[in-house]
Design a protein around this motif. Structure first.
Motif, mmCIF file in Angstrom:
data_model
loop_
_atom_site.group_PDB
_atom_site.id
_atom_site.type_symbol
_atom_site.label_atom_id
_atom_site.label_comp_id
_atom_site.label_asym_id
_atom_site.label_seq_id
_atom_site.Cartn_x
_atom_site.Cartn_y
_atom_site.Cartn_z
ATOM 1 N N VAL A 56 0.834 -1.198 0.000
ATOM 2 C CA VAL A 56 0.000 0.000 0.000
ATOM 3 C C VAL A 56 0.873 1.254 0.000
ATOM 4 C CG1 VAL A 56 -1.623 1.332 1.399
ATOM 5 C CG2 VAL A 56 -1.957 -1.122 1.112
ATOM 6 N N GLU A 57 1.894 1.252 0.833
ATOM 7 C CA GLU A 57 2.775 2.406 0.928
ATOM 8 C C GLU A 57 3.499 2.672 -0.391
ATOM 9 O OE1 GLU A 57 2.628 -0.067 3.190
ATOM 10 O OE2 GLU A 57 1.834 0.991 4.930
ATOM 11 N N GLU A 58 3.929 1.624 -1.068
ATOM 12 C CA GLU A 58 4.613 1.771 -2.360
ATOM 13 C C GLU A 58 3.664 2.323 -3.422
ATOM 14 O OE1 GLU A 58 7.954 -1.800 -2.094
ATOM 15 O OE2 GLU A 58 5.914 -2.280 -2.747
ATOM 16 N N ILE A 59 2.428 1.867 -3.410
ATOM 17 C CA ILE A 59 1.436 2.364 -4.373
ATOM 18 C C ILE A 59 1.198 3.851 -4.155
ATOM 19 C CG2 ILE A 59 -1.001 2.252 -5.056
ATOM 20 C CD1 ILE A 59 -0.884 -0.780 -4.371
ATOM 21 N N LEU A 60 0.983 4.241 -2.906
ATOM 22 C CA LEU A 60 0.726 5.655 -2.600
ATOM 23 C C LEU A 60 1.934 6.513 -2.954
ATOM 24 C CD1 LEU A 60 -1.187 5.246 0.771
ATOM 25 C CD2 LEU A 60 -2.136 5.975 -1.430
ATOM 26 N N SER A 61 3.126 6.037 -2.623
ATOM 27 C CA SER A 61 4.344 6.782 -2.925
ATOM 28 C C SER A 61 4.540 6.938 -4.432
ATOM 29 C CB SER A 61 5.545 6.059 -2.312
ATOM 30 O OG SER A 61 6.731 6.699 -2.674
ATOM 31 N N ALA A 62 4.273 5.883 -5.187
ATOM 32 C CA ALA A 62 4.433 5.918 -6.644
ATOM 33 C C ALA A 62 3.493 6.927 -7.299
ATOM 34 C CB ALA A 62 4.198 4.529 -7.235
ATOM 35 N N HIS A 63 2.392 7.248 -6.629
ATOM 36 C CA HIS A 63 1.416 8.193 -7.175
ATOM 37 C C HIS A 63 1.444 9.534 -6.444
ATOM 38 C CE1 HIS A 63 -0.062 4.389 -8.797
ATOM 39 N NE2 HIS A 63 -0.549 5.135 -9.776
ATOM 40 N N ASP A 64 2.510 9.767 -5.672
ATOM 41 C CA ASP A 64 2.693 11.023 -4.939
ATOM 42 C C ASP A 64 1.502 11.379 -4.053
ATOM 43 O OD1 ASP A 64 5.261 11.533 -6.032
ATOM 44 O OD2 ASP A 64 4.311 12.286 -7.872
ATOM 45 N N LEU A 65 0.988 10.375 -3.347
ATOM 46 C CA LEU A 65 -0.120 10.605 -2.421
ATOM 47 C C LEU A 65 0.353 10.417 -0.985
ATOM 48 C CD1 LEU A 65 -3.088 8.748 -4.157
ATOM 49 C CD2 LEU A 65 -2.834 11.204 -3.828
ATOM 50 N N LYS A 66 -0.214 11.203 -0.086
ATOM 51 C CA LYS A 66 0.088 11.051 1.332
ATOM 52 C C LYS A 66 -0.436 9.702 1.822
ATOM 53 C CE LYS A 66 0.107 15.923 2.494
ATOM 54 N NZ LYS A 66 -0.565 16.984 3.233
ATOM 55 N N ASN A 67 0.215 9.206 2.835
ATOM 56 C CA ASN A 67 -0.086 7.898 3.400
ATOM 57 C C ASN A 67 -1.145 8.044 4.500
ATOM 58 O OD1 ASN A 67 0.176 5.231 3.979
ATOM 59 N ND2 ASN A 67 2.351 5.308 4.464
ATOM 60 N N THR A 68 -2.406 8.343 4.123
ATOM 61 C CA THR A 68 -3.458 8.554 5.117
ATOM 62 C C THR A 68 -4.090 7.225 5.521
ATOM 63 O OG1 THR A 68 -5.272 8.821 3.532
ATOM 64 C CG2 THR A 68 -3.995 10.810 4.095
ATOM 65 N N GLY A 69 -4.738 7.228 6.666
ATOM 66 C CA GLY A 69 -5.379 6.019 7.172
ATOM 67 C C GLY A 69 -6.446 5.477 6.245
ATOM 68 N N CYS A 70 -7.265 6.356 5.709
ATOM 69 C CA CYS A 70 -8.355 5.917 4.836
ATOM 70 C C CYS A 70 -7.817 5.345 3.528
ATOM 71 C CB CYS A 70 -9.321 7.075 4.578
ATOM 72 S SG CYS A 70 -10.884 6.564 3.832
ATOM 73 N N ARG A 71 -6.825 5.990 2.941
ATOM 74 C CA ARG A 71 -6.222 5.472 1.700
ATOM 75 C C ARG A 71 -5.603 4.102 1.949
ATOM 76 N NH1 ARG A 71 -3.377 11.195 0.060
ATOM 77 N NH2 ARG A 71 -5.303 12.196 -0.644
ATOM 78 N N LYS A 72 -4.869 3.983 3.057
ATOM 79 C CA LYS A 72 -4.236 2.708 3.388
ATOM 80 C C LYS A 72 -5.281 1.613 3.601
ATOM 81 C CE LYS A 72 -1.008 2.778 6.513
ATOM 82 N NZ LYS A 72 -0.167 3.132 7.664
ATOM 83 N N PHE A 73 -6.372 1.963 4.278
ATOM 84 C CA PHE A 73 -7.421 0.980 4.551
ATOM 85 C C PHE A 73 -8.069 0.490 3.256
ATOM 86 C CE2 PHE A 73 -11.873 -0.069 5.337
ATOM 87 C CZ PHE A 73 -11.713 -1.130 6.215
ATOM 88 N N ILE A 74 -8.501 1.424 2.400
ATOM 89 C CA ILE A 74 -9.183 1.041 1.152
ATOM 90 C C ILE A 74 -8.252 0.208 0.268
ATOM 91 C CG2 ILE A 74 -10.120 1.927 -1.035
ATOM 92 C CD1 ILE A 74 -11.310 4.273 0.619
ATOM 93 N N LEU A 75 -7.033 0.672 0.072
ATOM 94 C CA LEU A 75 -6.091 -0.079 -0.760
ATOM 95 C C LEU A 75 -5.765 -1.432 -0.147
ATOM 96 C CD1 LEU A 75 -3.672 2.717 -1.990
ATOM 97 C CD2 LEU A 75 -5.427 1.505 -3.306
#
Length: 136
Positions: free
Chosen positions: A3-22
């Motif tokens: 999840v962290e790699e996906i968010l980082s690759a798309h220049d997105l902050k590592n928020t709780g909701c994003r991490k949960f959904i992904l």
């Protein structure tokens, strides 16, 4: 990818909701509806945060939406098809309600009227998955 790699690759902050959904989508072999994503913890995030996060993930082309014939919307990760110009199909099992992204090109020919521009084509194949066929 994590999840962290996906968010980082798309220049997105590592928020709780994003991490949960992904995280929920990464765990699943099939597309999930909003309720299926939220079911483990329905009160974890407020509605606005949850829907904004889905919209952001879709806009960043991390996930895509699949609209079924009954207008149910399911979401899947974009891990099987990275070329967004290439159309792909989905399979919806009418019995168990699973939705799968199908690999391989979808062959769909439609002649549009002059000066019309195609943006998107949604192809959903309805039927029974192998597991449901065996159980009948």
């Amino acid at each position: 990818m994590t999840v962290e790699e996906i968010l980082s690759a798309h220049d997105l902050k590592n928020t709780g909701c994003r991490k949960f959904i992904l995280g929920e989508l990464l765990k699943s072999d099939t597309a999930l509806s909003e309720n299926e994503i939220k079911d483990p913890f329905p009160e974890l995030f407020d509605r606005v945060t949850f829907y904004r996060t889905l919209k952001t993930l879709e806009e960043k082309e991390i996930i895509h939406r699949i609209v079924l014939n009954d207008n149910t919307v399911k979401y899947a990760l974009n891990r099987h098809h990275h070329d967004f110009e290439e159309m792909h199909s989905h399979f919806h099992c009418e019995k168990c309600d699973d939705v799968l992204c199908l690999s391989g090109k979808t062959k769909f020919e439609a002649e549009l009227p002059r000066d019309f521009i195609k943006r998107e084509v949604y192809v959903v194949i309805e039927g029974l998955c192998a597991g449901c066929v065996q159980s009948t």
